[in-house]
Write a protein that holds these residues in place. Structure first.
Motif, PDB file in Angstrom:
ATOM      1  N   UNK A 221       0.422  13.343  -3.169  1.00  0.00           N
ATOM      2  CA  UNK A 221       1.750  12.798  -2.786  1.00  0.00           C
ATOM      3  C   UNK A 221       1.868  12.064  -1.320  1.00  0.00           C
ATOM      4  N   UNK A 222       0.931  12.182  -0.652  1.00  0.00           N
ATOM      5  CA  UNK A 222       0.748  11.664   0.739  1.00  0.00           C
ATOM      6  C   UNK A 222      -0.187  10.236   0.503  1.00  0.00           C
ATOM      7  N   UNK A 223       0.332   9.206   0.978  1.00  0.00           N
ATOM      8  CA  UNK A 223      -0.249   7.813   1.027  1.00  0.00           C
ATOM      9  C   UNK A 223      -1.554   7.940   1.708  1.00  0.00           C
ATOM     10  N   UNK A 224      -1.678   8.635   2.912  1.00  0.00           N
ATOM     11  CA  UNK A 224      -2.890   8.516   3.544  1.00  0.00           C
ATOM     12  C   UNK A 224      -3.824   9.409   2.971  1.00  0.00           C
ATOM     13  N   UNK A 226      -4.074  10.472  -0.280  1.00  0.00           N
ATOM     14  CA  UNK A 226      -4.536   9.726  -1.598  1.00  0.00           C
ATOM     15  C   UNK A 226      -5.522   8.650  -1.295  1.00  0.00           C
ATOM     16  N   UNK A 227      -5.131   7.733  -0.046  1.00  0.00           N
ATOM     17  CA  UNK A 227      -5.963   6.612  -0.121  1.00  0.00           C
ATOM     18  C   UNK A 227      -7.419   7.057   0.359  1.00  0.00           C
ATOM     19  N   UNK A 228      -7.370   8.150   1.339  1.00  0.00           N
ATOM     20  CA  UNK A 228      -8.825   8.601   1.567  1.00  0.00           C
ATOM     21  C   UNK A 228      -9.616   9.310   0.487  1.00  0.00           C
ATOM     22  N   UNK A 229      -8.822   9.875  -0.211  1.00  0.00           N
ATOM     23  CA  UNK A 229      -9.517  10.417  -1.670  1.00  0.00           C
ATOM     24  C   UNK A 229      -9.966   9.197  -2.533  1.00  0.00           C
ATOM     25  N   UNK A 230      -9.126   7.817  -2.622  1.00  0.00           N
ATOM     26  CA  UNK A 230      -9.887   6.884  -3.492  1.00  0.00           C
ATOM     27  C   UNK A 230     -10.820   6.433  -3.021  1.00  0.00           C
ATOM     28  N   UNK A 231     -10.947   6.335  -1.600  1.00  0.00           N
ATOM     29  CA  UNK A 231     -12.246   5.677  -0.757  1.00  0.00           C
ATOM     30  C   UNK A 231     -13.517   6.422  -1.143  1.00  0.00           C
ATOM     31  N   UNK A 251      -0.730   8.817 -11.229  1.00  0.00           N
ATOM     32  CA  UNK A 251      -0.876   7.216 -11.648  1.00  0.00           C
ATOM     33  C   UNK A 251       0.712   6.912 -10.669  1.00  0.00           C
ATOM     34  N   UNK A 252       1.555   7.512 -10.686  1.00  0.00           N
ATOM     35  CA  UNK A 252       2.893   6.951 -10.392  1.00  0.00           C
ATOM     36  C   UNK A 252       2.706   6.630  -8.704  1.00  0.00           C
ATOM     37  N   UNK A 253       1.951   7.505  -8.010  1.00  0.00           N
ATOM     38  CA  UNK A 253       1.516   7.528  -6.677  1.00  0.00           C
ATOM     39  C   UNK A 253       0.765   6.301  -6.317  1.00  0.00           C
ATOM     40  N   UNK A 254      -0.496   6.356  -7.242  1.00  0.00           N
ATOM     41  CA  UNK A 254      -1.305   5.414  -6.948  1.00  0.00           C
ATOM     42  C   UNK A 254      -0.963   3.751  -7.052  1.00  0.00           C
ATOM     43  N   UNK A 258      -0.213   1.372  -3.619  1.00  0.00           N
ATOM     44  CA  UNK A 258      -0.870   0.044  -3.729  1.00  0.00           C
ATOM     45  C   UNK A 258      -2.435   0.520  -3.985  1.00  0.00           C
ATOM     46  N   UNK A 259      -2.835   1.605  -4.448  1.00  0.00           N
ATOM     47  CA  UNK A 259      -4.114   2.191  -4.766  1.00  0.00           C
ATOM     48  C   UNK A 259      -4.686   1.949  -5.978  1.00  0.00           C
ATOM     49  N   UNK A 260      -3.947   1.725  -6.924  1.00  0.00           N
ATOM     50  CA  UNK A 260      -4.705   1.651  -8.358  1.00  0.00           C
ATOM     51  C   UNK A 260      -5.508   0.574  -8.608  1.00  0.00           C
ATOM     52  N   UNK A 261      -5.160  -0.753  -8.111  1.00  0.00           N
ATOM     53  CA  UNK A 261      -6.157  -1.761  -8.171  1.00  0.00           C
ATOM     54  C   UNK A 261      -7.647  -1.537  -7.804  1.00  0.00           C
ATOM     55  N   UNK A 262      -7.767  -0.816  -6.512  1.00  0.00           N
ATOM     56  CA  UNK A 262      -8.945  -0.775  -6.022  1.00  0.00           C
ATOM     57  C   UNK A 262      -9.634   0.223  -6.846  1.00  0.00           C
TER      58      UNK A 262
END
Length: 374
Positions: A221-224, A226-231, A251-254, A258-262
């Motif tokens: 739920x946190x952008x920061x 979730x972004x770190x997890x994606x990296x 998926x909704x949060x990705x 703006x993280x889904x494309x990555x």
């Protein structure tokens, strides 16, 4: 004897299935599946009934999504009406979702005014009682505490859960360690699971990929965060392929962040829709490790001997860490632990007692002993 089996979310469905089948074979029992509708996506609910050989729910409350208070209140209102109409003798709630607590409260308070004094309230049994993370910031922990405080019968999956209840002052006669019913479901479905081609359909090789499940608010739920997890996951995928069945919330949060494309453009990352139980467990059976924040999969991987890396600071299933294959991980510790797994340095483990596929039979026996005249 009318016995309500309450189901709301995917793990609930898996837990009620072996118990439904076992009760359905008993002449004295009439099991009734009550689907609250808390999870209503076809891949997250209805498909599991078909996989597990269950009939369509006998009762569907149709609650749907909402805040914790909305779900809890709506389930209580809807289920109270069912209780007064159906008059079940036993209500079995499972797990720790909002519906578990809501149905427990409703059943604990309802009065059957037209029945003798001794039958004025149904008995509530909690299957998977006694689990504790000791973290009250988790909504599930509040649900567990309330449910166990009100339930008349507490069926625990492991000795540590029994000890938790005893430390909280619960009388021992209310508690029985019946074992882990998730293992009953797994063994009941083993032939279908091994016969599924989920991993090969995705172009994966046995024991040559990792599996991801992430959905908890603290992680997604946190952008920061979730972004770190994606990296982090993209970095891990450069070492070994990863398959990621993406939960609707995630998926909704990705998409929103703006993280889904990555993730989609990572060469060795395979994203899929949520899967039904058989196909998902086929992925589990054939993976090299699991990265998760879910609960039940910590138990299944321990039973199967598969390394489980749980992205949480705590777990309500500590026996999977103390005895099993589970390890609690942070962002910093995940990659080093995966490197050790890929190098063949697996954690030693053993399967806890009564995780043997016979839990449903023990529960049926326990019900008959507790209510012999009903």
């Amino acid at each position: 004897m009318i016995i309500h089996l309450i189901a709301a979310a995917r793990p609930n469905f898996m837990k009620i299935a072996p118990l439904y089948h076992a009760l359905n074979q008993a002449e004295w029992a009439r099991p009734v599946i009550v689907h609250t509708g808390q999870h209503y996506d076809i891949n997250m609910s209805d498909a599991f009934f078909k996989d597990l050989g269950l009939p369509d729910p006998h009762i569907h409350l149709g609650i749907g999504s909402g805040s914790h208070a909305e779900q809890t209140g709506n389930v209580m209102i809807a289920y109270e009406k069912i209780l007064l109409k159906e008059k079940p003798r036993l209500v079995v709630v499972v797990g720790d979702v909002n519906s578990t607590m809501a149905c427990t409260i409703a059943a604990s308070k309802v009065v059957y005014t037209d029945l003798p004094e001794g039958s004025r309230r149904p008995v509530v049994a909690h299957l998977e009682a006694g689990l504790r993370s000791n973290d009250r910031t988790m909504p599930e922990e509040i649900n567990r505490l309330v449910t166990d405080a009100l339930a008349d019968i507490l069926w625990t999956p492991s000795p540590d859960a029994t000890e938790n209840l005893l430390k909280e002052g619960v009388p021992r006669q209310k508690i029985e360690n019946v074992g882990n019913i998730m293992i009953d479901s797994l063994e009941m479905m083993r032939q279908k699971i091994t016969g599924s081609g989920a991993f090969s359909d995705l172009g994966l090789s046995p024991n040559r990929y990792g599996l991801i499940t992430l959905h908890r608010p603290a992680n997604v739920d946190s952008p920061d965060i979730l972004a770190a997890l994606c990296r982090l996951l993209i970095a891990v995928s450069e070492r070994t392929p990863l398959v990621f069945p993406v939960h609707p919330r995630t998926r909704k949060n990705l998409v929103a962040f703006g993280l889904l494309d990555g993730l989609q453009h990572a060469e060795k990352m395979v994203l899929t829709e949520p899967m039904n139980y058989v196909r998902f467990m086929n992925l589990v059976f054939n993976c090299q490790f699991v990265i998760t924040d879910s609960g039940g999969i910590q138990e299944e991987t321990t039973y199967l001997g598969i390394p489980c890396l749980t992205m949480r600071p705590n777990t309500e299933r500590p026996i999977t860490v103390d005895q099993g294959t589970n390890q609690l991980c942070t962002m910093e510790s995940l990659e080093p632990r995966i490197d050790r797994i890929l190098a063949g340095a697996a954690k030693s483990y053993h399967v806890p007692e009564r995780w043997d596929g016979c839990t449903a039979q023990r529960i049926v026996k326990a019900i008959r002993i507790a209510m012999p005249s009903n």
